[in-house]
Design a protein around this motif. Structure first.
Motif: not given
Length: 560
Positions: A358-359, A364-366, A370-371
């Motif tokens: 979950y973390m 990964r979404r964050q 940024v990516r």
């Protein structure tokens, strides 16, 4: 008698020397043993068992055909007895069948000596396969008067072996003692009729030394025996088994496995189905935790024993099978305990992994956001880098051309100044000559000199020669590089080294930046049409595109 005694002593001395040599060889071998390699070799031999059995079957088929073709009972007896020897270690029932046929032929030929031999062989076979009651009957039926030499030795050996087996398996102590006494009696009798170098004597000697704990002496006897036999013969398997037992008592497990493997490999090669060595190896491996390999060897031995005789002592395998079963159950219990512990650990680990997942997904979404921003920035930078690279390439090309032009100008300027100086010297020489002729009133000579074209042609020839020399100093590889741009049939070879042809001079001027046809024609003192014709003809012979040919000529000599 003295000569015979001396020969016997000499033979014993030679045996001792052979024994010492063999001991040294085996001592060197014993220091380097790769257990993995010896088991690999045994496995390969087991995998090839069909090949050895096919050879055995082929040999027996040949003997059967010879027996059918035999013209008399003596020949039939010989072939039947040979078949018995082939089946003796391969199929007990078939061996007894051919022995019975030999007995019938012996009675038909009225040969009591051969009949005694058959009874004796039948008794030995039955004793070896555990049919002790039947063996006793046949031993009792053998007429002692017919036994001499090797037959008598076989009789004593067989009786000693049978009584030893009966003593080993007997549970009644008084009867056990009786069997042991009989065994000792027949063993002593055997030693009186055999030579000191015979296999019967050596086997008995090794057994006695082994039981007394004199293991080094027993090992020396095996070396002495081995020195007198061929490698991987039937006797070699017996000696190898004796050595394994001695090493077992010495506590050298690796060497025990090595010699058990040697014995087993030899048995398999000779299609011996009574796999004593392989069974012993399987038992030792099982006791040392190598259950899977032990089970494989035991399974192979079981197949061999069933092929040899379904009535044989198959119960020998029962203790080993129980040992394998106990070890497998113990291993299964340990594995179940480990599995339970691992299951609990995996459950806890899965819970931790769920939280971490979950973390991680949140991060990964964050990171994806940024990516994306970084990707857009990178795309912009890549476009700018591409443009900058293009500009750099153009600048590099321009710099190369500029450097080349500067080099040509610098070298050309020097050569031009030298040429001008030379022309000034030539004019001065001409002035002095004219002045000298005017002073002596040689007007006609001056008129003749100035009316002739010879001076002009001489000067033009000198100019072209000087041009060729200067140009080839600046571009020493021009001729070869120019020809590389043309097809082989159109390539130009100068009449002399260091000299250019008219066509080469045209393209030499183009290389120096003079590409106007009229300028080239003025310099070479020819018509513009001739220059155009030469250029067109050469372009048609170019290996590259015609429109790019002169550009490639201009790039000759540029270092990239």
């Amino acid at each position: 008698m003295l000569l015979k005694h001396a020969i016997k002593k000499m033979r014993n001395l030679l045996c001792v020397l052979a024994m010492i040599f063999t001991v040294s060889l085996h001592a060197a071998d014993d220091e380097q043993v790769d257990v993995g390699q010896i088991f690999k070799r045994l496995d390969a031999t087991i995998d090839s068992v069909d090949v050895f059995e096919a050879k055995k079957q082929e040999n027996m088929a040949f003997l059967r055909s010879q027996m059918q073709k035999a013209g008399n009972d003596a020949m039939r007896y010989q072939m039947a007895y040979a078949l018995f020897k082939e089946y003796e270690s391969y199929d007990c029932d078939s061996a007894l069948v051919y022995l019975q046929r030999c007995s019938t032929l012996s009675m038909r030929m009225n040969r009591s000596d051969l009949l005694a031999q058959c009874s004796l062989d039948k008794a030995v076979v039955l004793a070896k396969t555990g049919f002790y009651a039947e063996a006793q009957t046949y031993f009792a039926s053998v007429p002692r008067s017919e036994l001499h030499g090797e037959k008598l030795a076989t009789y004593y050996w067989g009786m000693g072996y049978m009584n030893g087996e009966l003593a080993f398996y007997c549970k009644d102590e008084p009867l056990k003692t009786t069997y042991q006494q009989r065994q000792q009696l027949y063993t002593d009798s055997l030693l009186t009729v055999v030579d000191n170098n015979s296999w019967q004597f050596l086997s008995v000697q090794i057994t006695l030394l082994y039981r007394k704990g004199r293991l080094d002496d027993a090992m020396a006897c095996t070396d002495r025996w081995m020195a007198s036999i061929k490698p991987y013969s039937r006797d070699y398997a017996i000696v190898a088994y004796f050595r394994s037992e001695i090493y077992k008592k010495m506590g050298k497990q690796t060497m025990q496995w090595k010699w058990l493997t040697e014995a087993a490999v030899t048995d398999i090669r000779h299609s011996v189905m009574d796999q004593a060595a392989l069974l012993s190896l399987a038992n030792s491996l099982c006791l040392n935790g190598k259950t899977d390999r032990a089970y494989r060897y035991m399974e192979f031995s079981w197949k061999c024993i069933n092929k040899y005789s379904p009535h044989m002592r198959s119960w020998i395998l029962t203790p080993i099978l129980n040992l394998v079963k106990d070890q497998r159950e113990e291993q299964l219990s340990r594995n179940n305990s480990r599995l339970f512990m691992l299951s609990g650990a995996v459950t806890i680990l899965m819970l931790v992994m769920a939280v971490l997942y979950y973390m991680v997904m949140r991060k990964r979404r964050q990171l994806a956001k940024v990516r994306d921003e970084l990707r857009q920035s990178n795309d912009s930078l890549e476009k700018l880098n591409a443009k900058l690279q293009d500009v750099n390439n153009k600048l590099t090309t321009a710099n190369l051309h500029l450097h080349d032009s500067n080099r040509i100008k610098e070298q050309g300027m020097g050569q031009f100044l030298r040429l001008c100086s030379q022309q000034v010297d030539n004019l001065n020489d001409f002035r002095i000559m004219v002045n000298r002729k005017l002073r002596v009133n040689q007007y006609a000579e001056l008129v003749r000199l100035t009316d002739s074209e010879q001076l002009k042609e001489t000067e033009m020839e000198a100019l072209f020669h000087r041009f060729d020399e200067i140009f080839l100093q600046i571009f020493p590889t021009f001729i070869n590089d120019f020809n590389e741009l043309l097809t082989p049939d159109a390539r130009i070879t100068p009449p002399q080294p260091g000299e250019l042809t008219t066509i080469l001079r045209i393209f030499a001027l183009i290389r120096m930046g003079i590409d106007d046809g009229a300028d080239i024609a003025d310099f070479l003192r020819c018509s513009p049409a001739s220059v155009y014709s030469y250029r067109s003809r050469i372009r048609r012979s170019a290996l590259c595109d015609r429109n790019e040919f002169e550009q490639k000529v201009k790039e000759i000599g540029i270092s990239v």
